[in-house]
Design a protein around this motif. Structure first.
Motif, mmCIF file in Angstrom:
data_model
loop_
_atom_site.group_PDB
_atom_site.id
_atom_site.type_symbol
_atom_site.label_atom_id
_atom_site.label_comp_id
_atom_site.label_asym_id
_atom_site.label_seq_id
_atom_site.Cartn_x
_atom_site.Cartn_y
_atom_site.Cartn_z
ATOM 1 N N GLY A 158 0.780 -1.234 0.000
ATOM 2 C CA GLY A 158 0.000 0.000 0.000
ATOM 3 C C GLY A 158 0.809 1.280 0.000
ATOM 4 N N PRO A 159 0.104 2.412 -0.025
ATOM 5 C CA PRO A 159 0.764 3.724 -0.100
ATOM 6 C C PRO A 159 1.538 4.105 1.154
ATOM 7 C CG PRO A 159 -1.616 3.971 0.168
ATOM 8 C CD PRO A 159 -1.361 2.522 -0.096
ATOM 9 N N PHE A 160 1.254 3.415 2.260
ATOM 10 C CA PHE A 160 1.970 3.702 3.502
ATOM 11 C C PHE A 160 2.582 2.416 4.056
ATOM 12 C CE2 PHE A 160 -1.139 7.038 2.990
ATOM 13 C CZ PHE A 160 -0.382 8.183 3.203
ATOM 14 N N VAL A 161 3.687 2.593 4.769
ATOM 15 C CA VAL A 161 4.454 1.486 5.335
ATOM 16 C C VAL A 161 4.324 1.517 6.854
ATOM 17 C CG1 VAL A 161 6.768 0.501 5.564
ATOM 18 C CG2 VAL A 161 6.082 1.600 3.422
ATOM 19 N N PHE A 162 4.163 0.359 7.445
ATOM 20 C CA PHE A 162 4.061 0.258 8.900
ATOM 21 C C PHE A 162 5.374 0.721 9.544
ATOM 22 C CE2 PHE A 162 4.768 -2.234 12.794
ATOM 23 C CZ PHE A 162 3.628 -1.923 13.507
ATOM 24 N N LYS A 163 5.251 1.610 10.559
ATOM 25 C CA LYS A 163 6.420 2.091 11.299
ATOM 26 C C LYS A 163 6.422 1.557 12.725
ATOM 27 C CE LYS A 163 9.919 4.629 12.692
ATOM 28 N NZ LYS A 163 11.307 4.211 12.395
ATOM 29 N N GLU A 164 5.375 1.911 13.498
ATOM 30 C CA GLU A 164 5.306 1.433 14.877
ATOM 31 C C GLU A 164 3.874 1.512 15.382
ATOM 32 O OE1 GLU A 164 8.065 3.921 16.883
ATOM 33 O OE2 GLU A 164 6.757 5.661 16.926
ATOM 34 N N VAL B 90 1.684 4.483 13.826
ATOM 35 C CA VAL B 90 2.384 5.388 12.917
ATOM 36 C C VAL B 90 2.672 4.676 11.603
ATOM 37 C CG1 VAL B 90 4.401 6.868 12.583
ATOM 38 C CG2 VAL B 90 3.458 6.538 14.882
ATOM 39 N N LEU B 91 2.304 5.298 10.499
ATOM 40 C CA LEU B 91 2.579 4.809 9.158
ATOM 41 C C LEU B 91 3.390 5.862 8.417
ATOM 42 C CD1 LEU B 91 -1.056 3.647 8.244
ATOM 43 C CD2 LEU B 91 0.685 2.365 9.523
ATOM 44 N N LEU B 92 4.343 5.423 7.593
ATOM 45 C CA LEU B 92 5.180 6.345 6.837
ATOM 46 C C LEU B 92 4.939 6.179 5.338
ATOM 47 C CD1 LEU B 92 8.606 6.029 8.701
ATOM 48 C CD2 LEU B 92 6.730 7.639 9.135
ATOM 49 N N ARG B 93 5.260 7.207 4.593
ATOM 50 C CA ARG B 93 5.086 7.210 3.144
ATOM 51 C C ARG B 93 5.870 6.073 2.497
ATOM 52 N NH1 ARG B 93 7.346 9.720 -1.637
ATOM 53 N NH2 ARG B 93 5.662 10.543 -2.955
ATOM 54 N N ASN B 94 5.209 5.343 1.586
ATOM 55 C CA ASN B 94 5.880 4.330 0.776
ATOM 56 C C ASN B 94 6.537 5.032 -0.414
ATOM 57 O OD1 ASN B 94 6.688 2.192 -0.802
ATOM 58 N ND2 ASN B 94 4.647 1.312 -1.083
ATOM 59 N N GLU B 95 7.844 5.148 -0.370
ATOM 60 C CA GLU B 95 8.569 5.905 -1.392
ATOM 61 C C GLU B 95 8.534 5.221 -2.755
ATOM 62 O OE1 GLU B 95 9.643 8.843 -0.870
ATOM 63 O OE2 GLU B 95 9.575 8.960 1.322
ATOM 64 N N ASN B 96 8.162 3.951 -2.782
ATOM 65 C CA ASN B 96 8.179 3.192 -4.039
ATOM 66 C C ASN B 96 6.776 2.752 -4.456
ATOM 67 O OD1 ASN B 96 11.119 3.131 -4.324
ATOM 68 N ND2 ASN B 96 11.062 1.803 -2.515
ATOM 69 N N TYR B 97 5.763 3.498 -4.034
ATOM 70 C CA TYR B 97 4.390 3.107 -4.354
ATOM 71 C C TYR B 97 4.146 3.201 -5.859
ATOM 72 C CZ TYR B 97 -0.657 2.627 -3.847
ATOM 73 O OH TYR B 97 -1.945 2.173 -3.938
ATOM 74 N N PHE B 98 3.315 2.322 -6.379
ATOM 75 C CA PHE B 98 3.182 2.173 -7.832
ATOM 76 C C PHE B 98 2.159 3.093 -8.486
ATOM 77 C CE2 PHE B 98 0.242 -0.761 -5.810
ATOM 78 C CZ PHE B 98 -0.914 -0.682 -6.566
ATOM 79 N N GLU B 99 1.279 3.735 -7.718
ATOM 80 C CA GLU B 99 0.239 4.567 -8.330
ATOM 81 C C GLU B 99 0.677 6.026 -8.420
ATOM 82 O OE1 GLU B 99 -4.148 3.163 -7.878
ATOM 83 O OE2 GLU B 99 -3.308 3.233 -5.852
ATOM 84 N N TYR B 100 0.192 6.684 -9.488
ATOM 85 C CA TYR B 100 0.484 8.098 -9.734
ATOM 86 C C TYR B 100 -0.824 8.866 -9.925
ATOM 87 C CZ TYR B 100 5.430 6.967 -10.563
ATOM 88 O OH TYR B 100 6.726 6.561 -10.425
#
Length: 539
Positions: free
Chosen positions: A196-202, A210-220
């Motif tokens: 997904g668009p966000f990555v699990f942090k803690e 807390v979720l962080l931005r997925n820098e490699n997400y496939f949608e534009y």
């Protein structure tokens, strides 16, 4: 100060100054609260709204829904359905990767393949997993999931089911990685790895997620990679009035729903913001696929039905005519929702049309006439009827009790704990009971299935035990009708049949209400009340 309030205070401090993505450092953090808490971030257990919202930020499926509840491509960029409606072939993108995890080679994200969907779907139907979403695949054939190659997935059904493509947009159907699930087992719920668009942090349970931005997400979006936010912070303040006050102070960016503890302070009787709040934030509203109703047990093999005046259709119809739904919505819900003067299919779904399907309006004279036809003129001889409800709906139940008293129908209220109430409804222990049905997927079949006689099973949704061979025949016809407009006409015919038989008293069709800070853009709104944050910007 007790522990709950200390935790709430810590959450607010963390969200406002010092968490990951501190806005003072030029980062954008979207902050919202989950009063009920999140129990799992495993898609297999995305049963309630809180879990669904969390899972939706971390995972993707083959397809997804837009705000108009139309099915759109996601990991599958196209698909084909066989002429008989039993075979679905999906073609997958080759640029979708799982989030980085130690279980992958070099700790980097691995490309998603069709085999990952085969694993994910077989996991959902595995009895050992006991996923509440297993029903999604009830209609599949033997050995239903097949990866023809890395990019081609086939799903086979035992018989045609036109709404199936919409079911695949549910969070249960998200893809999960074999390696990570195998390592963590049940603890995958707190070690989620998706696409997904966000990555699990803690996740400090009962405190913050807390979720962080997925820098490699496939949608534009218009050439710009999603998501736009740097982080998402979810707090778990259990007191909804306290959460509302934090929103008013600007410590939360978004709040969903209008709780009774603050609705009169926030809204006028007509459903508009009071002057003191105008301009301070934005209120988004639209129909919500939730039908609120009172169910009537129809199983004549049971003594509580045989000995009840509700066994008589005229009495059931009289009750439907006997109270003012518009007044109920205005004074008890501040005009949030639509008075139910059509059928069971809610406003917002294809198939809802109150010009084609006409239900019950407020007509006390007609109600009294029906009671007289049933042998209870003026309510004489009519036994007291018990309405079972919960604390959350006691005010509405008391309103109905008062109004029905005016036409000679005496109602006794029985207020149960929510869990006890649900169990008694499922076991057919209640003659007249409060209920609601929130759509799992955007097709009217999801509502009309509640009255199909084969859904009598203990786990089935036919809580009223309604049985009508003519209705069942139409239901089965609809399942084999591929053309959407023809299927809607069948649905409307079924809804009219239900209105006449009156195995329920529909109260109102619900409404999504979202409060959003003025600096938030792109949150959107939809009739499933699904929160999708990948296109949100915080100015």
């Amino acid at each position: 100060m007790n522990a709950k309030w200390i935790i709430a205070a810590l959450v607010i401090v963390w969200c406002g100054c010092g968490g990951p993505g501190n806005e003072d450092e030029g980062k954008s953090v979207f902050r919202f609260n989950e009063a009920s808490g999140i129990s799992s971030l495993d898609p297999a257990f995305a049963r309630d709204q809180a879990n669904i919202w969390g899972v939706n930020q971390l995972f993707n499926g083959l397809v997804q829904l837009n705000d108009q509840l139309e099915v759109e491509p996601c990991i599958a960029y196209r698909w084909a359905i066989s002429e008989d409606g039993t075979e679905y072939t999906f073609h997958l993108r080759d640029d979708v990767f799982f989030h980085p995890a130690a279980e992958f080679a070099g700790g980097k994200g691995r490309r998603v393949t069709a085999a990952d969907f085969v694993f994910s779907f077989n996991r959902i139907i595995d009895p050992a997993i006991a996923s509440p979403g297993a029903w999604v695949f009830n209609g599949v054939a033997k050995d239903p999931f097949q990866a023809l190659d890395d990019s081609t997935l086939v799903i086979r059904l035992s018989k045609s089911f036109p709404p199936f493509i919409g079911l695949l947009a549910m969070q249960y159907c998200s893809v999960v990685p074999t390696e990570v699930v195998t390592r963590w087992g049940k603890d995958f719920r707190i070690h989620p790895v998706g696409t997904g668009p966000f990555v699990f942090k803690e996740w400090h349970q009962s405190v913050q997620l807390v979720l962080l931005r997925n820098e490699n997400y496939f949608e534009y979006d218009n050439g710009e990679r999603l998501p736009f936010l740097d982080a998402v912070s979810i707090s778990f303040i259990s007191d909804k009035q306290s959460a509302f006050l934090e929103f008013i102070k600007g410590n939360l960016d978004f709040i969903s729903g209008i709780d009774g503890s603050y609705k009169d302070d926030l809204l006028t009787n007509t459903g508009h913001l009071r002057p003191k709040y105008k301009g301070r934030f934005v209120m988004l509203s639209q129909p919500y696929l939730n039908t609120e109703y009172i169910g009537i047990l129809m199983d004549s093999t049971q003594d509580i039905v045989r000995n009840s005046p509700l066994r008589m259709k005229a009495v059931r119809q009289a009750i439907n005519y006997g109270f003012d739904r518009q007044k109920m919505i205005t004074y008890l819900r501040n005009n949030i929702g639509t008075p139910a003067m059509a059928g069971f299919i809610p406003k917002g779904l294809p198939g809802f049309d109150d010009r084609v399907v006409s239900g019950y309006n407020y007509d006390p004279a007609r109600a009294r006439k029906l009671l007289a036809e049933a042998g209870f003129e003026g309510g004489m001889g009519l036994p007291v009827i018990t309405l079972s409800t919960t604390n959350s709906y006691q005010d509405i139940s008391e309103y109905i009790q008062s109004q029905l008293g005016d036409i000679g129908v005496k109602i006794n209220l029985e207020v149960n704990q929510a869990g006890t109430h649900r169990e008694m409804v499922a076991k057919s222990k209640l003659n007249l009971f409060r209920g609601s049905w929130i759509a799992d997927y955007p097709d009217a079949e999801n509502y009309l299935a509640l009255f199909y006689s084969r859904n009598f099973t203990p786990a089935g949704p036919n809580y009223t035990r309604y049985s009508n061979p003519a209705y069942d025949k139409l239901y089965e016809l609809a399942l084999h009708t591929v053309d959407p407009q023809q299927r809607i006409q069948i649905y409307q015919q079924m809804d009219r049949m239900l209105i006449d038989d009156a195995p329920f008293i529909v109260l109102y069709y619900d409404q999504v209400v979202r409060l959003v800070q003025n600096n938030i853009e792109g949150l959107g709104n939809n009739a499933l009340n699904l929160v999708t944050l990948k296109r949100v910007r915080k100015r």
